[in-house]
Design a protein around this motif. Structure first.
Motif, PDB file in Angstrom:
ATOM      1  N   TYR A  37       0.858  -1.168   0.000  1.00 46.83           N
ATOM      2  CA  TYR A  37       0.000   0.000   0.000  1.00 46.83           C
ATOM      3  C   TYR A  37       0.904   1.231   0.000  1.00 46.83           C
ATOM      4  N   ARG A  38       0.333   2.357  -0.356  1.00 44.63           N
ATOM      5  CA  ARG A  38       1.114   3.594  -0.290  1.00 44.63           C
ATOM      6  C   ARG A  38       0.216   4.737   0.158  1.00 44.63           C
ATOM      7  N   GLN A  39       0.872   5.719   0.765  1.00 41.93           N
ATOM      8  CA  GLN A  39       0.154   6.907   1.213  1.00 41.93           C
ATOM      9  C   GLN A  39       0.995   8.127   0.879  1.00 41.93           C
ATOM     10  N   ALA A  40       0.448   8.949   0.008  1.00 48.00           N
ATOM     11  CA  ALA A  40       1.096  10.204  -0.352  1.00 48.00           C
ATOM     12  C   ALA A  40       0.637  11.292   0.604  1.00 48.00           C
ATOM     13  N   PRO A  41       1.421  12.364   0.730  1.00 47.92           N
ATOM     14  CA  PRO A  41       1.030  13.450   1.637  1.00 47.92           C
ATOM     15  C   PRO A  41      -0.352  13.980   1.317  1.00 47.92           C
ATOM     16  N   GLY A  42      -1.199  14.053   2.338  1.00 47.48           N
ATOM     17  CA  GLY A  42      -2.527  14.599   2.167  1.00 47.48           C
ATOM     18  C   GLY A  42      -3.525  13.674   1.505  1.00 47.48           C
ATOM     19  N   LYS A  43      -3.119  12.432   1.265  1.00 51.02           N
ATOM     20  CA  LYS A  43      -4.011  11.483   0.596  1.00 51.02           C
ATOM     21  C   LYS A  43      -4.228  10.256   1.467  1.00 51.02           C
TER      22      LYS A  43
END
Length: 120
Positions: A37-43
């Motif tokens: 999984y991934r998490q970008a800033p603000g997302k």
């Protein structure tokens, strides 16, 4: 206890490649599904790719054709080969594993995350 150790993140230029690894250890009887999984800033955190024990895979549309997920069942290790990286791939990447422990408990375990930055 089950522990996940991720490695392979870093800074890469657009169009470059990286390979992430996730090694599981501890009281593991079997590993069913493994995923990145991934998490970008603000997302919100999103699924990137997933592979089940039999080898079937699924990918987010945004990474199809560029990323390849694989696993080594003997080593309880999963990999994510990322190619043709784009700035929008920049995120913290998390390993997620569904395991059955030697105590016959079903657990979902998350790694600590590894940062991938795609920038020139």
């Amino acid at each position: 206890q089950v522990r996940l150790v991720e490695s392979g993140g870093g800074l890469v230029q657009p169009g470059g490649s990286l390979r992430l690894s996730c090694a599981a250890s501890g009281s593991i009887l079997s590993i069913n599904a493994m995923g990145w999984y991934r998490q970008a800033p603000g997302k919100q955190r999103e699924l990137v790719a997933r592979i089940i024990r039999g080898g079937s895979t699924n990918y987010a549309d945004s990474v199809k054709g560029r990323f390849t997920i694989s696993r080594d069942n003997a080593k309880n290790t999963m990999y994510l080969q990322m190619m043709s990286l784009k700035p929008e791939d920049t995120a913290v990447y998390y390993c997620n594993v569904a395991v059955v422990t030697t105590a016959l408990r079903s657990l979902e375990v998350w790694g600590q995350g590894t940062l991938v930055t795609v920038s020139s």
